[in-house]
Design a protein around this motif. Structure first.
Motif, PDB file in Angstrom:
ATOM      1  N   PHE A  70      15.845  23.930  36.185  1.00 23.17           N
ATOM      2  CA  PHE A  70      17.077  25.006  35.805  1.00 23.17           C
ATOM      3  C   PHE A  70      17.212  24.726  34.396  1.00 23.17           C
ATOM      4  CE2 PHE A  70      17.954  24.318  40.466  1.00 23.17           C
ATOM      5  CZ  PHE A  70      17.971  25.686  40.836  1.00 23.17           C
ATOM      6  N   PHE A  71      17.276  23.430  33.748  1.00 20.88           N
ATOM      7  CA  PHE A  71      17.500  23.188  32.546  1.00 20.88           C
ATOM      8  C   PHE A  71      16.543  24.026  31.452  1.00 20.88           C
ATOM      9  CE2 PHE A  71      16.724  20.076  28.813  1.00 20.88           C
ATOM     10  CZ  PHE A  71      17.661  20.512  28.023  1.00 20.88           C
ATOM     11  N   GLY A  72      15.092  24.186  32.026  1.00 16.46           N
ATOM     12  CA  GLY A  72      14.215  24.980  31.303  1.00 16.46           C
ATOM     13  C   GLY A  72      14.760  26.431  31.459  1.00 16.46           C
TER      14      GLY A  72
ATOM     15  N   MET B 137      21.989  23.194  37.706  1.00 12.45           N
ATOM     16  CA  MET B 137      21.406  22.054  36.919  1.00 12.45           C
ATOM     17  C   MET B 137      22.298  20.953  37.144  1.00 12.45           C
ATOM     18  SD  MET B 137      20.849  21.938  32.934  1.00 12.45           S
ATOM     19  CE  MET B 137      22.609  21.859  32.373  1.00 12.45           C
ATOM     20  N   ILE B 138      23.370  21.081  37.067  1.00 12.40           N
ATOM     21  CA  ILE B 138      24.449  19.890  37.009  1.00 12.40           C
ATOM     22  C   ILE B 138      24.436  19.290  38.400  1.00 12.40           C
ATOM     23  CG2 ILE B 138      26.890  19.183  36.855  1.00 12.40           C
ATOM     24  CD1 ILE B 138      26.935  21.600  34.686  1.00 12.40           C
ATOM     25  N   TYR B 139      24.682  20.069  39.424  1.00 15.46           N
ATOM     26  CA  TYR B 139      24.825  19.490  41.025  1.00 15.46           C
ATOM     27  C   TYR B 139      23.440  18.868  41.490  1.00 15.46           C
ATOM     28  CZ  TYR B 139      29.474  21.603  40.465  1.00 15.46           C
ATOM     29  OH  TYR B 139      30.577  21.961  40.116  1.00 15.46           O
TER      30      TYR B 139
ATOM     31  N   TRP C 264      15.414  15.035  42.662  1.00 17.66           N
ATOM     32  CA  TRP C 264      16.604  15.864  41.942  1.00 17.66           C
ATOM     33  C   TRP C 264      16.558  16.059  40.593  1.00 17.66           C
ATOM     34  CZ3 TRP C 264      18.216  18.937  45.197  1.00 17.66           C
ATOM     35  CH2 TRP C 264      18.514  18.518  46.722  1.00 17.66           C
ATOM     36  N   GLY C 265      15.797  14.920  39.834  1.00 17.73           N
ATOM     37  CA  GLY C 265      15.870  14.998  38.424  1.00 17.73           C
ATOM     38  C   GLY C 265      14.771  16.170  37.783  1.00 17.73           C
ATOM     39  N   LEU C 266      13.875  16.155  38.604  1.00 20.11           N
ATOM     40  CA  LEU C 266      12.899  17.419  38.219  1.00 20.11           C
ATOM     41  C   LEU C 266      13.332  18.892  38.709  1.00 20.11           C
ATOM     42  CD1 LEU C 266       9.290  15.985  39.312  1.00 20.11           C
ATOM     43  CD2 LEU C 266      10.082  16.610  37.013  1.00 20.11           C
TER      44      LEU C 266
ATOM     45  N   LEU D 249      19.589  15.385  24.937  1.00 20.92           N
ATOM     46  CA  LEU D 249      20.063  13.646  25.113  1.00 20.92           C
ATOM     47  C   LEU D 249      20.388  13.529  26.361  1.00 20.92           C
ATOM     48  CD1 LEU D 249      22.016  13.596  21.613  1.00 20.92           C
ATOM     49  CD2 LEU D 249      19.708  12.707  22.343  1.00 20.92           C
ATOM     50  N   TYR D 250      21.277  14.613  27.141  1.00 20.44           N
ATOM     51  CA  TYR D 250      21.451  14.229  28.491  1.00 20.44           C
ATOM     52  C   TYR D 250      20.445  13.961  29.379  1.00 20.44           C
ATOM     53  CZ  TYR D 250      26.110  16.152  26.790  1.00 20.44           C
ATOM     54  OH  TYR D 250      27.068  16.494  26.225  1.00 20.44           O
ATOM     55  N   PRO D 251      19.260  14.607  29.620  1.00 18.31           N
ATOM     56  CA  PRO D 251      18.216  14.300  30.624  1.00 18.31           C
ATOM     57  C   PRO D 251      17.920  12.774  29.987  1.00 18.31           C
ATOM     58  CG  PRO D 251      17.614  16.169  29.544  1.00 18.31           C
ATOM     59  CD  PRO D 251      19.187  15.965  29.283  1.00 18.31           C
ATOM     60  N   GLY D 252      17.989  12.551  28.760  1.00 16.45           N
ATOM     61  CA  GLY D 252      17.563  11.193  28.105  1.00 16.45           C
ATOM     62  C   GLY D 252      18.497  10.152  28.667  1.00 16.45           C
TER      63      GLY D 252
ATOM     64  N   SER E  24      27.301  18.860  21.241  1.00 14.01           N
ATOM     65  CA  SER E  24      27.277  20.210  21.933  1.00 14.01           C
ATOM     66  C   SER E  24      28.547  20.969  22.354  1.00 14.01           C
ATOM     67  CB  SER E  24      26.330  19.502  23.119  1.00 14.01           C
ATOM     68  OG  SER E  24      27.344  19.051  24.122  1.00 14.01           O
ATOM     69  N   LYS E  25      29.716  19.937  22.205  1.00 10.21           N
ATOM     70  CA  LYS E  25      30.833  20.788  22.345  1.00 10.21           C
ATOM     71  C   LYS E  25      31.781  21.390  20.869  1.00 10.21           C
ATOM     72  CE  LYS E  25      31.512  17.234  26.195  1.00 10.21           C
ATOM     73  NZ  LYS E  25      31.501  17.821  27.422  1.00 10.21           N
ATOM     74  N   VAL E  26      31.725  20.123  20.117  1.00  7.67           N
ATOM     75  CA  VAL E  26      32.491  20.345  18.983  1.00  7.67           C
ATOM     76  C   VAL E  26      31.653  21.051  17.648  1.00  7.67           C
ATOM     77  CG1 VAL E  26      34.287  18.913  17.226  1.00  7.67           C
ATOM     78  CG2 VAL E  26      33.897  17.973  19.617  1.00  7.67           C
TER      79      VAL E  26
HETATM   80  C1  RET Z   1      20.706  16.520  34.229  1.00  7.43           C
HETATM   81  C2  RET Z   1      19.968  15.674  35.279  1.00  7.43           C
HETATM   82  C3  RET Z   1      18.543  15.174  34.865  1.00  7.43           C
HETATM   83  C4  RET Z   1      17.744  16.498  34.444  1.00  7.43           C
HETATM   84  C5  RET Z   1      18.532  17.270  33.371  1.00  7.43           C
HETATM   85  C6  RET Z   1      19.920  17.038  33.288  1.00  7.43           C
HETATM   86  C7  RET Z   1      20.496  17.925  31.982  1.00  7.43           C
HETATM   87  C8  RET Z   1      21.850  18.030  31.674  1.00  7.43           C
HETATM   88  C9  RET Z   1      22.395  18.742  30.737  1.00  7.43           C
HETATM   89  C10 RET Z   1      23.647  18.590  30.601  1.00  7.43           C
HETATM   90  C11 RET Z   1      24.239  19.346  29.449  1.00  7.43           C
HETATM   91  C12 RET Z   1      25.639  19.041  29.222  1.00  7.43           C
HETATM   92  C13 RET Z   1      26.665  19.643  28.381  1.00  7.43           C
HETATM   93  C14 RET Z   1      27.730  19.191  28.402  1.00  7.43           C
HETATM   94  C15 RET Z   1      28.508  19.615  27.303  1.00  7.43           C
HETATM   95  O1  RET Z   1      29.625  19.664  27.476  1.00  7.43           O
HETATM   96  C16 RET Z   1      21.752  17.037  34.803  1.00  7.43           C
HETATM   97  C17 RET Z   1      21.283  14.883  33.338  1.00  7.43           C
HETATM   98  C18 RET Z   1      17.690  18.270  32.573  1.00  7.43           C
HETATM   99  C19 RET Z   1      21.486  19.496  29.957  1.00  7.43           C
HETATM  100  C20 RET Z   1      25.853  20.584  27.551  1.00  7.43           C
END
Ligand code: RET
Length: 292
Positions: A162-164, A134-136, A155-157, A202-205, A233-235
């Motif tokens: 993987f996120f799903g 998911m990350i790479y 790549w976003g899709l 929030l990260y895909p956002g 998500s961490k603390v």
């Molecule tokens: C990306 C790319 C775009 C699509 C999606 C993503 C999801 C990222 C996520 C990251 C979570 C990170 C966390 C970090 C904590 O330390 C990679 C932005 C779905 C879910 C939990």
């Protein structure tokens, strides 16, 4: 090239981002102290969750501290605005930090939910492999966030797929093991599910922000989004898992687990005006009840 480097900023935008980034690393330092100091109140079998939270705190502290410094050095005041100063700001540092934090956060869940044996190892592999994939894939996509050509979307899709998968696995781990937790911990475990779902979204956002809000204000919104997501998500996640681990420890008869329960009824003055344990205590209002 990152989205952040395509704008100049007014004083408010520039300082808001500095402050938000500094909040991020300050919270990680505070979290580190909390997780280390409270680890002894969790039974040894689950104590790894505190250690793993501490690992996440250290890696996130350095990443966010670095990002803050990059922000400071990437822009200079030209008399009217903060403009490019020669150094590039890059969210890519976040992605490489997630390669440590995402697998570690997911493994914590296995430790606390009491997943054991082969199921532990299988879930471990799925979490690490799925998380890194998911990350790479997202990391490759974010290099295209300024042009927003096909690779950004493709790549976003792929990353989203993987996120799903990870979300399905997390839901199965939490809801499939709820019955193994003491009654007192089940509500907290359900809360962990909602926390993961919302804070991870929030990260895909933030990834999409250049497409949604292509301006300096969008950059401010993006850095706030990242910081809120990181803190939750961490603390907050680590604190909730610690609470569950402590409740399991109490249920399994680990003595020190109950000792730091600040909300437990105690001796001394009570709300009813009665005094248990010892007499006295200044400032008591109302008639003194008999000692119970
Ligand atoms: C990306 C790319 C775009 C699509 C999606 C993503 C999801 C990222 C996520 C990251 C979570 C990170 C966390 C970090 C904590 O330390 C990679 C932005 C779905 C879910 C939990």
């Amino acid at each position: 090239m990152n989205f952040e480097n395509t704008f100049s900023y007014n004083v408010d935008q520039y300082t808001l981002i500095s402050h938000v980034l500094s909040l991020g690393f300050a919270v990680m330092a505070a979290g580190l102290v909390y997780f280390l100091v409270t680890r002894g109140t969790i039974a040894p079998r689950y104590r790894l969750t505190s250690v793993l939270s501490a690992v996440v705190m250290v890696s996130a502290f350095f990443e966010l501290f670095l990002l803050y410094q990059r922000w400071i050095s990437a822009f200079r005041w030209d008399g009217t605005a903060f403009v490019q100063a020669g150094t590039l700001f890059s969210n890519g540092y976040r992605y490489v930090n997630w390669s440590i934090d995402v697998p570690v956060l997911l493994i914590q869940l296995l430790v606390v939910m009491g997943v054991t044996g082969r199921r532990f190892h299988r879930a471990w592999v799925a979490f690490v492999a799925g998380g890194l994939a998911m990350i790479y894939t997202g990391y490759v996509g974010q290099f295209h966030e300024v042009e927003r050509d096909a690779p950004y979307w493709v790549w976003g899709l792929v990353s989203t797929a993987f996120f799903g998968l990870l979300l399905v696995l997390v839901a199965r781990i939490i809801f499939g093991n709820l019955a193994r937790l003491p009654e007192s911990a089940r509500g907290t475990a359900r809360a962990v599910w909602w926390l993961v779902l919302i804070s991870w979204l929030l990260y895909p956002g933030a990834y999409l922000m250049p497409a949604l809000w292509d301006s300096a204000d969008g950059v401010v919104a993006r850095q706030i989004t990242y910081t809120v997501a990181d803190i939750v998500s961490k603390v907050v996640y680590g604190v909730l898992l610690g609470i569950i681990a402590r409740q399991v420890s109490v249920a399994e008869g680990y003595g020190p687990a109950g000792d730091d329960e600040v909300a437990a009824p105690r001796g001394g003055m009570t709300d009813a005006g009665g005094v248990t344990g010892r007499r006295g205590g200044g400032g008591r209002r109302g008639p003194a009840g008999p000692g119970r």
